[in-house]
Design a protein around this motif. Structure first.
Motif, PDB file in Angstrom:
ATOM      1  N   THR A 259       0.842  -1.193   0.000  1.00  0.00           N
ATOM      2  CA  THR A 259       0.000   0.000   0.000  1.00  0.00           C
ATOM      3  C   THR A 259       0.881   1.249   0.000  1.00  0.00           C
ATOM      4  O   THR A 259       2.109   1.170   0.106  1.00  0.00           O
ATOM      5  CB  THR A 259      -0.907   0.025   1.241  1.00  0.00           C
ATOM      6  OG1 THR A 259      -0.081   0.239   2.405  1.00  0.00           O
ATOM      7  CG2 THR A 259      -1.671  -1.275   1.398  1.00  0.00           C
ATOM      8  N   ASP A 260       0.220   2.404  -0.086  1.00  0.00           N
ATOM      9  CA  ASP A 260       0.957   3.669  -0.043  1.00  0.00           C
ATOM     10  C   ASP A 260       1.628   3.885   1.312  1.00  0.00           C
ATOM     11  O   ASP A 260       2.513   4.728   1.447  1.00  0.00           O
ATOM     12  CB  ASP A 260       0.015   4.845  -0.334  1.00  0.00           C
ATOM     13  CG  ASP A 260      -0.514   4.811  -1.762  1.00  0.00           C
ATOM     14  OD1 ASP A 260       0.138   4.181  -2.617  1.00  0.00           O
ATOM     15  OD2 ASP A 260      -1.578   5.407  -2.020  1.00  0.00           O
ATOM     16  N   TYR A 261       1.191   3.112   2.307  1.00  0.00           N
ATOM     17  CA  TYR A 261       1.767   3.228   3.651  1.00  0.00           C
ATOM     18  C   TYR A 261       2.833   2.160   3.912  1.00  0.00           C
ATOM     19  O   TYR A 261       3.198   1.909   5.051  1.00  0.00           O
ATOM     20  CB  TYR A 261       0.647   3.122   4.694  1.00  0.00           C
ATOM     21  CG  TYR A 261      -0.398   4.191   4.553  1.00  0.00           C
ATOM     22  CD1 TYR A 261      -0.186   5.472   5.025  1.00  0.00           C
ATOM     23  CD2 TYR A 261      -1.603   3.915   3.906  1.00  0.00           C
ATOM     24  CE1 TYR A 261      -1.146   6.465   4.876  1.00  0.00           C
ATOM     25  CE2 TYR A 261      -2.575   4.896   3.748  1.00  0.00           C
ATOM     26  CZ  TYR A 261      -2.337   6.165   4.233  1.00  0.00           C
ATOM     27  OH  TYR A 261      -3.299   7.147   4.073  1.00  0.00           O
ATOM     28  N   ARG A 262       3.310   1.541   2.820  1.00  0.00           N
ATOM     29  CA  ARG A 262       4.381   0.542   2.907  1.00  0.00           C
ATOM     30  C   ARG A 262       3.961  -0.696   3.710  1.00  0.00           C
ATOM     31  O   ARG A 262       4.782  -1.323   4.380  1.00  0.00           O
ATOM     32  CB  ARG A 262       5.649   1.142   3.520  1.00  0.00           C
ATOM     33  CG  ARG A 262       6.169   2.378   2.815  1.00  0.00           C
ATOM     34  CD  ARG A 262       6.606   2.087   1.399  1.00  0.00           C
ATOM     35  NE  ARG A 262       7.235   3.231   0.757  1.00  0.00           N
ATOM     36  CZ  ARG A 262       7.593   3.277  -0.521  1.00  0.00           C
ATOM     37  NH1 ARG A 262       7.370   2.233  -1.288  1.00  0.00           N
ATOM     38  NH2 ARG A 262       8.157   4.351  -1.026  1.00  0.00           N
ATOM     39  N   LYS A 263       2.677  -1.014   3.656  1.00  0.00           N
ATOM     40  CA  LYS A 263       2.175  -2.194   4.342  1.00  0.00           C
ATOM     41  C   LYS A 263       1.656  -3.200   3.320  1.00  0.00           C
ATOM     42  O   LYS A 263       1.200  -2.809   2.240  1.00  0.00           O
ATOM     43  CB  LYS A 263       1.034  -1.814   5.302  1.00  0.00           C
ATOM     44  CG  LYS A 263       1.424  -0.810   6.380  1.00  0.00           C
ATOM     45  CD  LYS A 263       2.391  -1.434   7.375  1.00  0.00           C
ATOM     46  CE  LYS A 263       2.706  -0.453   8.508  1.00  0.00           C
ATOM     47  NZ  LYS A 263       3.673  -1.024   9.480  1.00  0.00           N
ATOM     48  N   PRO A 264       1.693  -4.496   3.634  1.00  0.00           N
ATOM     49  CA  PRO A 264       1.127  -5.492   2.716  1.00  0.00           C
ATOM     50  C   PRO A 264      -0.377  -5.267   2.552  1.00  0.00           C
ATOM     51  O   PRO A 264      -1.061  -4.840   3.482  1.00  0.00           O
ATOM     52  CB  PRO A 264       1.419  -6.831   3.405  1.00  0.00           C
ATOM     53  CG  PRO A 264       2.552  -6.548   4.336  1.00  0.00           C
ATOM     54  CD  PRO A 264       2.357  -5.133   4.790  1.00  0.00           C
ATOM     55  N   TYR A 265      -0.884  -5.561   1.371  1.00  0.00           N
ATOM     56  CA  TYR A 265      -2.310  -5.433   1.103  1.00  0.00           C
ATOM     57  C   TYR A 265      -3.090  -6.581   1.740  1.00  0.00           C
ATOM     58  O   TYR A 265      -2.600  -7.704   1.836  1.00  0.00           O
ATOM     59  CB  TYR A 265      -2.579  -5.494  -0.398  1.00  0.00           C
ATOM     60  CG  TYR A 265      -2.510  -4.177  -1.124  1.00  0.00           C
ATOM     61  CD1 TYR A 265      -3.590  -3.301  -1.111  1.00  0.00           C
ATOM     62  CD2 TYR A 265      -1.386  -3.822  -1.863  1.00  0.00           C
ATOM     63  CE1 TYR A 265      -3.551  -2.101  -1.799  1.00  0.00           C
ATOM     64  CE2 TYR A 265      -1.332  -2.628  -2.561  1.00  0.00           C
ATOM     65  CZ  TYR A 265      -2.424  -1.772  -2.529  1.00  0.00           C
ATOM     66  OH  TYR A 265      -2.379  -0.593  -3.213  1.00  0.00           O
ATOM     67  N   SER A 266      -4.328  -6.302   2.153  1.00  0.00           N
ATOM     68  CA  SER A 266      -5.287  -7.374   2.386  1.00  0.00           C
ATOM     69  C   SER A 266      -5.873  -7.737   1.027  1.00  0.00           C
ATOM     70  O   SER A 266      -5.802  -6.948   0.073  1.00  0.00           O
ATOM     71  CB  SER A 266      -6.401  -6.919   3.326  1.00  0.00           C
ATOM     72  OG  SER A 266      -7.203  -5.932   2.699  1.00  0.00           O
TER      73      SER A 266
END
Length: 376
Positions: A259-266
């Motif tokens: 994501t744009d927040y550098r987190k993996p997507y659900s």
């Protein structure tokens, strides 16, 4: 970590000083614990924690005084708490629970021993506009009653004699070449959208596998990962296009798509992003990432790949799904061959007609002076 971020967890230490994590809840005033055996801080630890939470919720519902004995809801809760249910793939469990939720909302109060074939048929017909959903409903109820019969909880299976509906055309439409090129023009290399595009099209990965694919799965020649849906390991040869997409992926850390927040997507959140990327490319709504996977299947079939080859690439457990691609490609190939065959057979006929016409024209022309009989 877990004591802060995850509810219903506790830990202690064994005699060797090793930490042991548990999920703990209270049933009727008694503590019930489930051991988490995966390594702390890993994705496997989180998955095991979530699995224990789901199990304990199911057991709680089965023991609840608000669930009537021998009701369909009571039977379904027992099935979901059974070892057989828990041994199925995580994606299968999620799908079954979702289908059961809809069934129980309407019929959960009914006595499971009095559910008839007509009730199942009515549920099937109610879902006739979506044959796949209707057939999945039959499949889940059949699984429930097969288990319940073996367990001695019921004596009849209401799905016996209930026919599955014929499936219509798939709603997952493969992307055309023009649509793919338009998407790539809007999302160049170095964007998350482009990386996801190549993982789905060149890698043939499902949405649930695109979001989990990471640098830990890559070696010099392949991506190797276990599919979320089937648990089956697939090895995907890295093409030059896929290699460039992975090398230029803007993500940090292991996951290629973030994501744009550098987190993996659900999985669900990723679907929303795909719809946004499609809209930004000026493409019609309804195009999905799964359509790119289907486009990969069509491409392989049209290039002459066998059903076994397509099934291996896409990670199918059998060749039934792959046959959908090869049938269409074979139809076109066979039809073209038939046209060429009769076209080639008609060529000599066309030539002889042309020769006949030419000869007839010559005979109708006046003789040149000095030729033959000397007549003018």
């Amino acid at each position: 970590m877990a004591s802060v971020r995850y509810r219903h967890t506790m830990y202690d230490y064994d005699r060797h000083g090793r930490k042991r994590w548990y999920v703990r809840v209270v049933f009727n005033g008694k503590n019930v614990k489930r051991r988490i055996r995966s390594e702390e801080g890993t994705a496997e630890w989180v998955a095991e924690y979530n699995g224990h939470i789901e199990d304990l919720k199911t057991e709680s519902a089965a023991r609840s005084p608000y669930v009537k004995l021998h009701s369909l809801e009571w039977l379904a809760n027992l099935w979901m708490a059974s070892a057989e249910f828990q041994q199925s793939k995580p994606a299968t469990q999620i799908q079954r629970r979702s289908i059961l939720k809809g069934i129980l909302k309407e019929h959960g109060h009914r006595d499971c021993r009095t559910i008839t074939k007509e009730v199942v048929q009515a549920g099937r017909d109610k879902r006739a506009k979506t044959p796949g959903a209707a057939n999945n409903m039959i499949k889940v109820i059949r699984g429930l009653y097969t288990w319940a019969t073996d367990a001695g909880l019921v004596t009849n299976d209401p799905t016996q004699g209930v026919k599955r509906l014929k499936l219509g055309d798939s709603t997952w439409k493969p992307w055309t070449k023009d649509q793919r090129e338009k998407f790539k023009a809007a999302h160049p290399y170095g964007t998350t959208a482009r990386t996801a595009f190549h993982l789905a099209f060149d890698g043939g990965l499902r949405r649930s596998d695109v979001v989990q694919a990471g640098r830990q799965h890559r070696d010099a020649t392949h991506l190797r990962l276990d599919q979320k849906k089937t648990g089956k390991r697939v090895s995907i040869l890295i093409t030059p296009e896929l290699a460039k997409a992975l090398d230029t992926a803007p993500s940090k850390g292991l996951s290629y798509v973030q994501t744009d927040y550098r987190k993996p997507y659900s999985v669900k959140g990723f679907g929303a992003s795909v719809r946004r990327w499609v809209k930004e490319a000026g493409l019609p709504p309804g195009l999905t990432l799964h359509g790119l996977r289907k486009a990969d299947g069509v491409r392989m079939a049209e290039s002459g790949a066998s059903e076994n080859e397509i099934a291996a690439k896409l990670g199918h457990t059998d060749t039934r799904s792959a046959s959908v691609y090869t049938k269409g490609a074979n139809q076109e190939r066979l039809a073209d061959a038939a046209v060429r065959r009769y076209s080639e057979q008609s060529a000599p006929l066309s030539k002889s007609v042309g020769q006949f016409q030419s000869e007839s024209s010559m005979e109708s022309m006046p003789k040149l002076a000095g030729g033959g009989s000397g007549e003018t």
